[in-house]
Design an enzyme around this catalytic site. Sequence first.
Site, PDB file in Angstrom:
ATOM      1  CG  HIS A 150      40.101  39.380  49.754  1.00 28.43           C
ATOM      2  ND1 HIS A 150      40.974  38.328  49.788  1.00 28.43           N
ATOM      3  CD2 HIS A 150      39.749  39.517  48.460  1.00 28.43           C
ATOM      4  CE1 HIS A 150      41.142  37.864  48.574  1.00 28.43           C
ATOM      5  NE2 HIS A 150      40.429  38.563  47.754  1.00 28.43           N
TER       6      HIS A 150
ATOM      7  CG  ASP B 232      40.821  42.070  42.221  1.00 28.02           C
ATOM      8  OD1 ASP B 232      39.755  41.448  42.049  1.00 28.02           O
ATOM      9  OD2 ASP B 232      41.945  41.517  42.151  1.00 28.02           O
TER      10      ASP B 232
ATOM     11  CG  HIS C 244      40.535  32.831  41.940  1.00 25.17           C
ATOM     12  ND1 HIS C 244      40.232  33.208  43.225  1.00 25.17           N
ATOM     13  CD2 HIS C 244      40.598  33.956  41.238  1.00 25.17           C
ATOM     14  CE1 HIS C 244      40.167  34.531  43.297  1.00 25.17           C
ATOM     15  NE2 HIS C 244      40.395  34.998  42.093  1.00 25.17           N
TER      16      HIS C 244
ATOM     17  CG  HIS D 203      46.716  40.953  40.633  1.00 22.91           C
ATOM     18  ND1 HIS D 203      46.184  42.116  41.130  1.00 22.91           N
ATOM     19  CD2 HIS D 203      45.720  40.038  40.696  1.00 22.91           C
ATOM     20  CE1 HIS D 203      44.928  41.921  41.476  1.00 22.91           C
ATOM     21  NE2 HIS D 203      44.615  40.663  41.218  1.00 22.91           N
TER      22      HIS D 203
ATOM     23  CG  HIS E 135      38.685  37.484  37.638  1.00 22.33           C
ATOM     24  ND1 HIS E 135      37.621  36.790  38.168  1.00 22.33           N
ATOM     25  CD2 HIS E 135      39.612  37.544  38.639  1.00 22.33           C
ATOM     26  CE1 HIS E 135      37.891  36.460  39.420  1.00 22.33           C
ATOM     27  NE2 HIS E 135      39.083  36.920  39.731  1.00 22.33           N
TER      28      HIS E 135
ATOM     29  CE1 TYR F  26      47.306  37.079  43.095  1.00 20.97           C
ATOM     30  CE2 TYR F  26      47.252  35.039  41.826  1.00 20.97           C
ATOM     31  CZ  TYR F  26      46.730  36.283  42.124  1.00 20.97           C
ATOM     32  OH  TYR F  26      45.623  36.731  41.452  1.00 20.97           O
TER      33      TYR F  26
ATOM     34  CG  ASP G 244      43.103  36.940  39.626  1.00 19.67           C
ATOM     35  OD1 ASP G 244      43.409  38.131  39.483  1.00 19.67           O
ATOM     36  OD2 ASP G 244      42.147  36.566  40.331  1.00 19.67           O
TER      37      ASP G 244
ATOM     38  CD  GLU H 228      38.433  38.360  43.690  1.00 22.99           C
ATOM     39  OE1 GLU H 228      39.113  37.582  43.014  1.00 22.99           O
ATOM     40  OE2 GLU H 228      38.460  38.404  44.935  1.00 22.99           O
TER      41      GLU H 228
HETATM   42 FE1  FEO Z   1      40.483  37.128  41.482  1.00 20.63          FE
HETATM   43 FE2  FEO Z   1      42.624  39.661  41.090  1.00 20.63          FE
HETATM   44  O1  FEO Z   1      40.978  38.896  41.372  1.00 20.63           O
END
Ligand code: FEO
Length: 400
Positions: A28, A86, A147, A227, A82, A194, A166, A84
């Site tokens: 993104h 991903d 976040h 990640h 989380h 990051y 994250d 989000e």
């Molecule tokens: Fe905030 Fe890796 O998603």
Amino acid sequence: MKKVFKAIQVSANVWWVGATDWNVRNFHGYLTDRGSTYNAFLIIDDKVTLVDTVKAPFADEMLARIASVIEPEKIDYIISNHAEPDHSSALPAVAAAVKPEKIFTSVAGAKTLTAYYGDLGYTAVKTGDSVDLGKGKCAFVDTKMLHWPDSMVTYYDRDKILFSQDAFGMHLAGSFLWADMYNKSILEAEVRKYFANILNLYSEKVIALLDSLPGLGLDISIIAPDHGPLWRQEHNWIIDLYRNCAEQSPRAKALVVYSTMWNSTKYCAESFADGVRSKGVEVELADLNSNDRSNIATKAATAGILACGAPTMNNQVFPAMADTLNYLKGLRFKNKLAFAFGSCGWSGEGAKQIAACFDEMKLEQPLPLKQVKYMPSESDLQEFFDAGAALAEQLLEKIK
Ligand code: FEO
């Protein structure tokens, strides 16, 4: 055809069952030059538990990795740290395949996951709550706005693992599970990128969380983010690096960002940068034609001087600079000396809009904006050189 992928053992009772996205280059708008991973973890306890899922296109890969350890149908619980996508967009497919007894998520997570995927039957948890898996338990800690509103972390006490979503992660695809198997300079570069692009605007919350960590009384053996690689040693290295990023302490470094149409702004930028360099301060010149905004943010994060220059086009600041400034403003950088400059033919809104944006960012501008008409003269360029030197001296005074 069923895909063939294998789980990787993390600890006595935990397996990595995530996915490696070797070829993602644009997350993104964040350029992921080294790809990424979507980490998910399988806890084999009396209650088999999956911690987080992956991006939807990788659901088959994750299910294949799970199947290499245990039949996916044997999963009892899913924890979503989380929401989000991903980490959650594979959740509907996984929940359909597994039919879990419960899906644990934060209070905000239940709302967000419902908005994305409908009601899959979420059990909302908060700081202080835990779930008994039989021999071990998972304890939950809200990390709201780190976040997203839904963000939380989970601690599995049996193997002393902090599943940190994250946090403490980076976009880095690679062959190795552990951070200590990678070159430190690569890790630092990716962590800084990051942090600058994902967490910088929440720097104060990051510091508060880091301050609170000892008080949580967690005996952490492994930090397992969602990640990049996992941390089994040198926890303080990544924790201290996060603190360093969050403190946003200025360095003796200037970032000079510019857009140019007919080279006038470029010449001004070059002379300003040379003036900075004349005072022994590191300088980096970044043309927005060859630097995307996520790399600019990374460079800006450690710079004590942020100079931005652009032409005026159609009575507005040049579009590439408007985009970059809008992005930098959102990331809430602080502790920088700023300088707005540019070139124009007649109306001259460009540098004024840059200076106005610096005001909105609450960045100190010790020097007035400087803008030239059409093409800078030699004396103009000398003034840009002098401005660079003057600002460099102010920075050195500020950080000594
Ligand atoms: Fe905030 Fe890796 O998603």
